[in-house]
Scaffold this motif. Sequence first.
Motif, PDB file in Angstrom:
ATOM      1  N   MET A  49       0.836  -1.197   0.000  1.00 18.79           N
ATOM      2  CA  MET A  49       0.000   0.000   0.000  1.00 18.79           C
ATOM      3  C   MET A  49       0.874   1.251   0.000  1.00 18.79           C
ATOM      4  O   MET A  49       1.990   1.255   0.536  1.00 18.79           O
ATOM      5  CB  MET A  49      -0.913   0.019   1.231  1.00 18.79           C
ATOM      6  CG  MET A  49      -1.770  -1.226   1.414  1.00 18.79           C
ATOM      7  SD  MET A  49      -2.983  -1.464   0.107  1.00 18.79           S
ATOM      8  CE  MET A  49      -4.015  -0.021   0.346  1.00 18.79           C
ATOM      9  N   GLY A  59       2.168   4.998   1.035  1.00 20.08           N
ATOM     10  CA  GLY A  59       2.281   5.763   2.265  1.00 20.08           C
ATOM     11  C   GLY A  59       1.964   7.226   2.022  1.00 20.08           C
ATOM     12  O   GLY A  59       1.017   7.562   1.316  1.00 20.08           O
ATOM     13  N   LYS A  80      -9.564   2.464   1.479  1.00 19.66           N
ATOM     14  CA  LYS A  80      -8.320   1.706   1.667  1.00 19.66           C
ATOM     15  C   LYS A  80      -8.368   0.867   2.936  1.00 19.66           C
ATOM     16  O   LYS A  80      -7.800  -0.237   2.978  1.00 19.66           O
ATOM     17  CB  LYS A  80      -7.129   2.680   1.729  1.00 19.66           C
ATOM     18  CG  LYS A  80      -7.028   3.619   0.544  1.00 19.66           C
ATOM     19  CD  LYS A  80      -6.815   2.899  -0.756  1.00 19.66           C
ATOM     20  CE  LYS A  80      -6.879   3.826  -1.953  1.00 19.66           C
ATOM     21  NZ  LYS A  80      -5.927   4.935  -1.899  1.00 19.66           N
ATOM     22  N   ARG A  96       2.235  -1.454   4.389  1.00 14.01           N
ATOM     23  CA  ARG A  96       2.144  -0.063   3.942  1.00 14.01           C
ATOM     24  C   ARG A  96       3.554   0.519   3.867  1.00 14.01           C
ATOM     25  O   ARG A  96       4.318   0.451   4.829  1.00 14.01           O
ATOM     26  CB  ARG A  96       1.286   0.784   4.885  1.00 14.01           C
ATOM     27  CG  ARG A  96       1.068   2.200   4.343  1.00 14.01           C
ATOM     28  CD  ARG A  96       0.155   3.014   5.235  1.00 14.01           C
ATOM     29  NE  ARG A  96      -1.164   2.447   5.350  1.00 14.01           N
ATOM     30  CZ  ARG A  96      -2.123   2.571   4.430  1.00 14.01           C
ATOM     31  NH1 ARG A  96      -1.869   3.221   3.300  1.00 14.01           N
ATOM     32  NH2 ARG A  96      -3.304   2.028   4.631  1.00 14.01           N
ATOM     33  N   ALA A 137       0.262  -1.813   8.165  1.00 13.23           N
ATOM     34  CA  ALA A 137      -0.910  -1.133   7.595  1.00 13.23           C
ATOM     35  C   ALA A 137      -1.984  -0.881   8.650  1.00 13.23           C
ATOM     36  O   ALA A 137      -3.167  -0.814   8.329  1.00 13.23           O
ATOM     37  CB  ALA A 137      -1.493  -1.926   6.414  1.00 13.23           C
ATOM     38  N   ARG A 143      -2.399   6.451   5.772  1.00 13.48           N
ATOM     39  CA  ARG A 143      -1.261   7.106   5.133  1.00 13.48           C
ATOM     40  C   ARG A 143      -1.078   8.551   5.593  1.00 13.48           C
ATOM     41  O   ARG A 143       0.027   9.102   5.494  1.00 13.48           O
ATOM     42  CB  ARG A 143      -1.429   7.064   3.614  1.00 13.48           C
ATOM     43  CG  ARG A 143      -2.651   7.768   3.083  1.00 13.48           C
ATOM     44  CD  ARG A 143      -2.763   7.645   1.571  1.00 13.48           C
ATOM     45  NE  ARG A 143      -1.615   8.186   0.871  1.00 13.48           N
ATOM     46  CZ  ARG A 143      -1.426   8.101  -0.432  1.00 13.48           C
ATOM     47  NH1 ARG A 143      -2.323   7.477  -1.184  1.00 13.48           N
ATOM     48  NH2 ARG A 143      -0.367   8.635  -1.008  1.00 13.48           N
TER      49      ARG A 143
END
Length: 841
Positions: free
Chosen positions: A79, A81, A119, A135, A435, A439
């Motif tokens: 994922m 950041g 997300k 992440r 994660a 973010r």
Amino acid sequence: MGVRGLTSYIAQRAEIYLKPYELHNTALVIDGDNLACNLYKDVTGSYSAFGGDYDDFYRAVVQFFQVLAECSIRAYVLMDGGYEERKLRTVGQRLRGKIAVIKRINPCASVTLFPLHLKEVFVDAVRDCGVPVMRCVFEADDELAALARKLNCPVLSYDSDFYIHNVKYIPLITLTVKVLTKQKKPAKQQQQQQKLRQHQAKHMEKRTKSNKILAGISSENSPAKSQPGKTYKYLDCCIYRVEHLCGRGALSPEKLPLFAALLGNDYIARSAFRNFFAAGMGKAGRSRKLKQQQRRIRVILQWLKEQSAESALHKVLSRLKKSQRDSLVAQVQAAISGYSNELCHSYEFFEKHYENAFPCIQAESEQEEDEEELQQVESEEQEDALSSDEDPAVNDNASELSNSEEADESEPPETEVEDKTLLFPQWFLDKLYPAHLSRYFVDLLHLRKYINNPQIEHFAHHDANALALPILNYSFALLHHVKGLEVQPVLDDEGNPQPIEYTYLTRALRVTNVRYIRMPIECPPALEFDPAAPDARHLRAALEQQLPHANCNQLFEQLDLIPEDLQLYFLAIVYWLHKSEHCDLLHLHALIICLVVLRTVDVTIPAERDLKEFSRRFGKILKQERAVRLKQTAEGFKRGIKPELLELTVPQRMAHVPKSDCYLVQEQLLPHFHMQEIFKKKYDLYSTTVIHAFAEFQSVVYQLNGLNAFLNHPYCSPRMNQLFCGAFIYNLYDLLRNRADVRYHVQHFLLADSLLMFDFYCYLSDWCEGFVPHWKQESEQQQTAAKVVEKKRLKKQRQAARKAAAVADAATDPHAEQLQQSEQEEDAFFDLNNKFCGLKV
């Protein structure tokens, strides 16, 4: 990041650059953010105008990874950041575009605006499938490429950057998510490379404009006809390698980063090379078939073939002003270092945190293209570059570039940190990599900025996230007041300490523009923050500061009466009721009904949202259950709760809701999961003011969940796929707004077929009533009106009972049938003065 125009360029020449590929028995590195956005577009479509149907999206993600697992594909999801500072200009431009969308939102439009919890729901689904997820600190492109090279496996994404990275790249639009079975062939036949057919290539170009990944998703459950062990399951797709673009002896991989920089990306604007294009290339040909960017790509490729990587960079710089060269070289060097990055933190993370993270999967032998095929690719590229579509002036311009003299050469300054994770403390990375954190925590710590992506909300009101800003401020204060690592404030010229602050980027009020607001933290948190230990006191302190009219002691004492997975969600409800000016009790009832249905029905029976498919699959069950219940009602039998369930609390009973209740309730509520047909004719009936209150609530849940994760989850994170469905909640609100007695309507119409579900609804509703602020409670006039309606209802019920009793008494009279027939029949009458009377029928 994206290289402008390259995706379309490859798609128009798919038969040259893309090769058919059977995906199976291999590892696969997946761009999580890219996959999540594309899946959401496929699943929801226009329903994104209602704030997000997280339940449908969650099931689509689970189904996608189940199909991968069936083909023995080991997936690894990375994922994105936070944002790098050099990308903030692009972020501002995209933010203005999103603001323009919500200004004139149309529920029937095809424009998709991604919901706030997209997300987080995606990560929940990936974890539930047992797929490793991580992440990254910044954008995941470099980490994706590094992990794919380390595992020698493809990357699945839809980002033109991977046409430049030295990896095996599967464009997401080429993947057909349908399990196919094929008989194993001899090794000699497997080594033969196939080419993309012409009709397949044209289809690939169309899919770049309207991509539907899940259009034909299916799993092949039937056994294979051939002998066991002689077949394998695979997914059909296309694969790309950087050699397909370069060819042998043509454009070398070292020059590809400069090629991408000349085209422009999110970090380098194409306008920076305006003087270079004007002086060196002039017009990039004229063609009605190709757009200007496509012609520019072709010209740059031809010119770079005749240059080395060093000479090409120097000749580009020679066309720029001296004041621009240093900054431009730094940007080009940063882009080049990103394309050639070999640091791979994800491999170490997966190996440490997942048992048997990299199993030995025997992949099919993948033979690289032989010399004849590479030469064929090169010849096809040359023929394509010299085709009749190109202006003859193009070759002259390209030769002019090759003969241009080199000017001042400046050494690029090496200022960029190679390992970007060194910018962050280890305790923060330990929270970010799994994660657990969103973010935006990276932006708060690294840039001291928060980019607020607008939701579907009322344009005339302040942004929906403004309601939850105090919670965000508390999270920012904790970030900079870690035990033993407190950040010291900056002193001004007079020696006074300046407050620690961050910049809040959001939409301006009533204007399609971005507003920058400074958010200072005047005082540090009252409690000490230890990042290693879960501490619910901080979450309580953040709420107590913002809820002066609520009895917080009573609130946290009675919170134990709520199921653990709902406690944080109901804390958000109480906060929202006290802080929002746009929500009312109907919003609350709609939220509670939605979570009762999603949390019970979708867990008990197969989730199905299509009306026809639901009737086809469960029609017999529904018919049988309706017949049984009608028979019981006729016999005077009243359905109730089983004695053994009465000993349990109301929340504990929800695990024992019978499937028959779920089928009947879902049949009643299924039409409300879809957009109302009236919106297709009169979309102005769609109310953004109603949506705005729900958008504010989503922001509160989002910020509370972020703070809870940062505190190491003292409460369970809310599972939004079991709590929130935007279209369903909006329709419930619209349905209840004209009901004088909401609870009566829910009992007799919405949840009439399940006493357990209605009891749970009443339980949650009664719990919330104790914390509803007095200014939102029903007035005495509303209560009186509700009582009047209830009296009229009871009166009609008594009248109906008396009529039923009268009919029953009449049926016991032996002459009642004769009397009834005599009343219905008319006596024959003949008028002697009317000769036509005998003709009367």
